[in-house]
Design a protein around this motif. Structure first.
Motif, PDB file in Angstrom:
ATOM      1  N   ALA A 182      36.493  36.291  41.743  1.00  0.00           N
ATOM      2  CA  ALA A 182      36.443  37.748  41.532  1.00  0.00           C
ATOM      3  C   ALA A 182      37.430  38.162  40.443  1.00  0.00           C
ATOM      4  O   ALA A 182      37.106  38.974  39.569  1.00  0.00           O
ATOM      5  CB  ALA A 182      36.755  38.481  42.836  1.00  0.00           C
ATOM      6  N   HIS A 183      38.642  37.593  40.480  1.00  0.00           N
ATOM      7  CA  HIS A 183      39.647  37.943  39.469  1.00  0.00           C
ATOM      8  C   HIS A 183      39.251  37.427  38.084  1.00  0.00           C
ATOM      9  O   HIS A 183      39.358  38.145  37.103  1.00  0.00           O
ATOM     10  CB  HIS A 183      41.025  37.404  39.874  1.00  0.00           C
ATOM     11  CG  HIS A 183      41.709  38.282  40.864  1.00  0.00           C
ATOM     12  ND1 HIS A 183      42.429  39.388  40.499  1.00  0.00           N
ATOM     13  CD2 HIS A 183      41.749  38.253  42.224  1.00  0.00           C
ATOM     14  CE1 HIS A 183      42.905  39.985  41.578  1.00  0.00           C
ATOM     15  NE2 HIS A 183      42.508  39.316  42.647  1.00  0.00           N
ATOM     16  N   ASN A 184      38.787  36.180  38.018  1.00  0.00           N
ATOM     17  CA  ASN A 184      38.389  35.616  36.717  1.00  0.00           C
ATOM     18  C   ASN A 184      37.241  36.399  36.106  1.00  0.00           C
ATOM     19  O   ASN A 184      37.224  36.694  34.921  1.00  0.00           O
ATOM     20  CB  ASN A 184      37.939  34.156  36.869  1.00  0.00           C
ATOM     21  CG  ASN A 184      39.108  33.248  37.183  1.00  0.00           C
ATOM     22  OD1 ASN A 184      40.264  33.656  37.043  1.00  0.00           O
ATOM     23  ND2 ASN A 184      38.806  32.036  37.615  1.00  0.00           N
ATOM     24  N   THR A 213      40.830  39.692  52.873  1.00  0.00           N
ATOM     25  CA  THR A 213      39.635  40.314  53.436  1.00  0.00           C
ATOM     26  C   THR A 213      38.580  39.258  53.711  1.00  0.00           C
ATOM     27  O   THR A 213      37.987  39.220  54.794  1.00  0.00           O
ATOM     28  CB  THR A 213      39.100  41.367  52.443  1.00  0.00           C
ATOM     29  OG1 THR A 213      40.149  42.272  52.138  1.00  0.00           O
ATOM     30  CG2 THR A 213      37.933  42.115  53.032  1.00  0.00           C
ATOM     31  N   ASN A 214      38.341  38.386  52.744  1.00  0.00           N
ATOM     32  CA  ASN A 214      37.343  37.336  52.934  1.00  0.00           C
ATOM     33  C   ASN A 214      37.732  36.395  54.070  1.00  0.00           C
ATOM     34  O   ASN A 214      36.866  35.949  54.831  1.00  0.00           O
ATOM     35  CB  ASN A 214      37.156  36.532  51.635  1.00  0.00           C
ATOM     36  CG  ASN A 214      36.293  37.271  50.636  1.00  0.00           C
ATOM     37  OD1 ASN A 214      35.348  37.958  51.000  1.00  0.00           O
ATOM     38  ND2 ASN A 214      36.623  37.143  49.356  1.00  0.00           N
ATOM     39  N   SER A 245      36.322  39.472  36.380  1.00  0.00           N
ATOM     40  CA  SER A 245      36.654  40.785  35.830  1.00  0.00           C
ATOM     41  C   SER A 245      37.440  40.673  34.535  1.00  0.00           C
ATOM     42  O   SER A 245      37.653  41.660  33.846  1.00  0.00           O
ATOM     43  CB  SER A 245      37.446  41.582  36.847  1.00  0.00           C
ATOM     44  OG  SER A 245      38.792  41.221  36.751  1.00  0.00           O
ATOM     45  N   GLU A 246      37.937  39.472  34.235  1.00  0.00           N
ATOM     46  CA  GLU A 246      38.704  39.313  32.991  1.00  0.00           C
ATOM     47  C   GLU A 246      37.798  39.107  31.772  1.00  0.00           C
ATOM     48  O   GLU A 246      38.248  39.190  30.628  1.00  0.00           O
ATOM     49  CB  GLU A 246      39.672  38.131  33.114  1.00  0.00           C
ATOM     50  CG  GLU A 246      41.045  38.591  33.598  1.00  0.00           C
ATOM     51  CD  GLU A 246      41.807  37.498  34.304  1.00  0.00           C
ATOM     52  OE1 GLU A 246      41.475  36.323  34.118  1.00  0.00           O
ATOM     53  OE2 GLU A 246      42.739  37.838  35.052  1.00  0.00           O
ATOM     54  N   TYR A 287      28.192  40.140  44.652  1.00  0.00           N
ATOM     55  CA  TYR A 287      28.984  40.886  43.666  1.00  0.00           C
ATOM     56  C   TYR A 287      28.698  40.438  42.231  1.00  0.00           C
ATOM     57  O   TYR A 287      28.846  41.199  41.297  1.00  0.00           O
ATOM     58  CB  TYR A 287      30.482  40.734  43.959  1.00  0.00           C
ATOM     59  CG  TYR A 287      30.845  41.121  45.363  1.00  0.00           C
ATOM     60  CD1 TYR A 287      30.784  42.458  45.763  1.00  0.00           C
ATOM     61  CD2 TYR A 287      31.219  40.172  46.304  1.00  0.00           C
ATOM     62  CE1 TYR A 287      31.094  42.828  47.070  1.00  0.00           C
ATOM     63  CE2 TYR A 287      31.523  40.531  47.614  1.00  0.00           C
ATOM     64  CZ  TYR A 287      31.453  41.855  47.983  1.00  0.00           C
ATOM     65  OH  TYR A 287      31.750  42.214  49.276  1.00  0.00           O
ATOM     66  N   TYR A 302      46.494  34.037  46.917  1.00  0.00           N
ATOM     67  CA  TYR A 302      45.336  34.503  46.154  1.00  0.00           C
ATOM     68  C   TYR A 302      45.052  36.001  46.288  1.00  0.00           C
ATOM     69  O   TYR A 302      43.978  36.473  45.931  1.00  0.00           O
ATOM     70  CB  TYR A 302      44.107  33.639  46.487  1.00  0.00           C
ATOM     71  CG  TYR A 302      44.333  32.243  45.962  1.00  0.00           C
ATOM     72  CD1 TYR A 302      44.099  31.958  44.621  1.00  0.00           C
ATOM     73  CD2 TYR A 302      44.878  31.248  46.761  1.00  0.00           C
ATOM     74  CE1 TYR A 302      44.374  30.707  44.100  1.00  0.00           C
ATOM     75  CE2 TYR A 302      45.155  29.989  46.250  1.00  0.00           C
ATOM     76  CZ  TYR A 302      44.905  29.729  44.926  1.00  0.00           C
ATOM     77  OH  TYR A 302      45.192  28.502  44.399  1.00  0.00           O
ATOM     78  N   GLY A 303      46.009  36.741  46.827  1.00  0.00           N
ATOM     79  CA  GLY A 303      45.914  38.195  46.799  1.00  0.00           C
ATOM     80  C   GLY A 303      44.994  38.806  47.846  1.00  0.00           C
ATOM     81  O   GLY A 303      44.452  38.118  48.705  1.00  0.00           O
ATOM     82  N   SER A 304      44.803  40.106  47.737  1.00  0.00           N
ATOM     83  CA  SER A 304      44.215  40.834  48.854  1.00  0.00           C
ATOM     84  C   SER A 304      42.728  40.576  49.058  1.00  0.00           C
ATOM     85  O   SER A 304      42.243  40.690  50.190  1.00  0.00           O
ATOM     86  CB  SER A 304      44.506  42.326  48.745  1.00  0.00           C
ATOM     87  OG  SER A 304      44.769  42.718  47.450  1.00  0.00           O
ATOM     88  N   ILE A 305      41.991  40.220  48.018  1.00  0.00           N
ATOM     89  CA  ILE A 305      40.571  39.901  48.233  1.00  0.00           C
ATOM     90  C   ILE A 305      40.458  38.649  49.103  1.00  0.00           C
ATOM     91  O   ILE A 305      39.551  38.534  49.936  1.00  0.00           O
ATOM     92  CB  ILE A 305      39.849  39.710  46.885  1.00  0.00           C
ATOM     93  CG1 ILE A 305      39.813  41.058  46.161  1.00  0.00           C
ATOM     94  CG2 ILE A 305      38.438  39.183  47.090  1.00  0.00           C
ATOM     95  CD1 ILE A 305      39.003  41.050  44.894  1.00  0.00           C
ATOM     96  N   ARG A 331      47.655  40.605  37.232  1.00  0.00           N
ATOM     97  CA  ARG A 331      47.112  41.914  37.571  1.00  0.00           C
ATOM     98  C   ARG A 331      47.746  42.533  38.820  1.00  0.00           C
ATOM     99  O   ARG A 331      48.152  43.687  38.807  1.00  0.00           O
ATOM    100  CB  ARG A 331      45.619  41.782  37.785  1.00  0.00           C
ATOM    101  CG  ARG A 331      44.932  43.126  37.869  1.00  0.00           C
ATOM    102  CD  ARG A 331      43.496  42.954  38.354  1.00  0.00           C
ATOM    103  NE  ARG A 331      42.990  41.632  38.048  1.00  0.00           N
ATOM    104  CZ  ARG A 331      41.945  41.393  37.274  1.00  0.00           C
ATOM    105  NH1 ARG A 331      41.326  42.394  36.718  1.00  0.00           N
ATOM    106  NH2 ARG A 331      41.533  40.158  37.075  1.00  0.00           N
ATOM    107  N   GLU A 332      47.823  41.788  39.939  1.00  0.00           N
ATOM    108  CA  GLU A 332      48.339  42.403  41.178  1.00  0.00           C
ATOM    109  C   GLU A 332      49.826  42.756  41.052  1.00  0.00           C
ATOM    110  O   GLU A 332      50.300  43.688  41.685  1.00  0.00           O
ATOM    111  CB  GLU A 332      48.065  41.510  42.400  1.00  0.00           C
ATOM    112  CG  GLU A 332      46.568  41.428  42.737  1.00  0.00           C
ATOM    113  CD  GLU A 332      46.250  41.193  44.226  1.00  0.00           C
ATOM    114  OE1 GLU A 332      47.188  41.147  45.049  1.00  0.00           O
ATOM    115  OE2 GLU A 332      45.062  41.047  44.559  1.00  0.00           O
ATOM    116  N   GLY A 384      40.197  41.942  58.077  1.00  0.00           N
ATOM    117  CA  GLY A 384      39.299  41.430  57.038  1.00  0.00           C
ATOM    118  C   GLY A 384      37.852  41.735  57.367  1.00  0.00           C
ATOM    119  O   GLY A 384      37.064  42.137  56.496  1.00  0.00           O
ATOM    120  N   LEU A 407      29.563  34.201  49.586  1.00  0.00           N
ATOM    121  CA  LEU A 407      30.470  35.362  49.561  1.00  0.00           C
ATOM    122  C   LEU A 407      30.347  36.148  48.262  1.00  0.00           C
ATOM    123  O   LEU A 407      30.415  37.377  48.260  1.00  0.00           O
ATOM    124  CB  LEU A 407      31.933  34.906  49.692  1.00  0.00           C
ATOM    125  CG  LEU A 407      32.496  34.559  51.056  1.00  0.00           C
ATOM    126  CD1 LEU A 407      33.892  33.980  50.907  1.00  0.00           C
ATOM    127  CD2 LEU A 407      32.525  35.769  51.987  1.00  0.00           C
TER     128      LEU A 407
END
Lengths: 160, 160, 160, 160
Positions: free
Chosen positions: C154-156, C108-109, C158-159, C32, C102-105, A52-53, D111, C28
């Protein structure tokens, strides 16, 4: 059509085929892995393009290039991007968003490709200097995709 | 002796002089800036080496190399670092901590140097393959220092 | 024992269990994803801990903490790391080597956890202030592991 | 008007004043530095906004937000950005291009701000949910600017 297929088609529309990138991956890895085939490079590349990213980075970079070609980006930014000003830097930042995910071998390969500009990367760079054509983001994106696929292969290989 | 001088001395003790790195900076930038001098490269490099986070990265990398030489690091990590295992990756991560600060031109140059290993970088890499010598972190640190100084020069030059 | 099991044991030896980290991931993500379970958090965390570059970062960080406790790191670096000097910065750099993947999320975390220090993270931080105990790298590593597992979930999610 | 002034004006036009960001910097740093003043925060912020790569990131992010508002970005990307889809990720990547330059304290603060959304950051986020308004990039950019100025102050303070 899903996002993955949409992205492959969009790259094709901008002049970049899967084969164009896979051959760069092959050239990067053949010195380390004797038995490597172009097919393995294509498979690794397609898996990178399924993330995705990665898709978001590819589509955003191309959308900016197109907005510049269509004069839909404001000045002074339009001129900076249209001239592929070497200190702009945001094209590399976007590409690093891809490379980041694939670890440090991807970083090294990215820097190497961005400097040496083999094959399609050099062609995109030259074409981008023409009027009405902007490849400021696309050439870095292709570097990032090839570098990431090469890193994926290096990691997979060592697991066997 | 302040931290900056301590760091310069430590690099020297590990076989790397300011001149060894400055010549790599010069070779990177001479194709872009005709008028560049080795002195300018030395000045830029010294300014990079004056940054706190750079000093911390250099000293940490060298301390790990030395701990490995002195067999003060536990296995399995000792073996991974001692053999400069290509998928270790943490040596590049530490180097990216330096490169990050100097923007995207530094990234590109870092990848290129890490792949091509010109001059002292190649020498460190070869020496590191000997028993009782570990340069796993040092060669990447030298790449990062040279890449960062080159980026600094590119940015300064365009401001004139 | 493979590298993955070795790493889990090493974390345990340093006072951090899988459950200690999984509960942070749960906290965390529960705002969501209503239906999230602690089991899912544990599974995601274990998959993060199975990645080679993650294992290398965890083991390297712990090895530095231990070398400092054993006074096997030279001064002035020993003092900087032993006091968990807030401008040291290399502990975060190593942690970012994990988060990057693991990307932008995950980014932030990570920042949020490093600032708020919930649960085991706060405990490690306090214990690290005692003589003969160094957690300078470990607390950031735990932040990075939790942040990365949360991003993976979060990524999983949404899939589906 | 130079690029720096142009960027300050552009932020103002999009609803963000220097004071809006400086107060966030002040709130971040007052727990660490008793004697800090709002003026120091403003000065640090202006120095951040004077960096070329920062200016490029700010202008590019705002240009994308505006292109989305003007429906000059193609689908499916338009919908992803217009809805500020939480897994888009490229807004944070662009912001990290700023944060990178200011070291690890900037990362942590970024973050934290991105998660807590204090003051103007929360307001931008809410306004962005309205039709014809897109702040997908702008809120992350403001987080990055505040986080970078806070890091700059932390580093300067320790030098005195």
């Amino acid at each position: 059509m899903n996002l993955y297929e949409f992205t492959i088609n969009k790259l094709k529309e901008r002049g970049v085929s899967i084969d164009d990138i896979a051959i760069i991956v092959f050239d990067l890895q053949k010195k380390y892995i004797d038995s490597i085939s172009l097919d393995e490079c294509t498979i690794a590349l397609k898996r990178v393009l399924n993330k995705r990213e990665v898709i978001h980075a590819v589509l955003t970079g191309i959308a900016i290039d197109e907005a510049v070609e269509n004069k839909n980006f404001p000045n002074p930014l339009w001129e900076i991007i249209n001239n592929d000003y070497s200190l702009y830097g945001i094209d590399e930042i976007l590409a690093l968003g891809i490379v980041n995910i694939y670890g440090s071998i991807a970083f090294t390969n990215f820097g190497y490709l961005d400097k040496e500009k083999p094959q399609i990367i050099g062609k995109l760079d030259s074409l981008g200097k023409n009027d009405n054509c902007c490849h400021t983001f696309l050439d870095d994106i292709v570097c990032a995709l090839a570098a990431s696929a090469a890193s994926k292969i290096a990691h997979n290989f060592s697991e066997n």
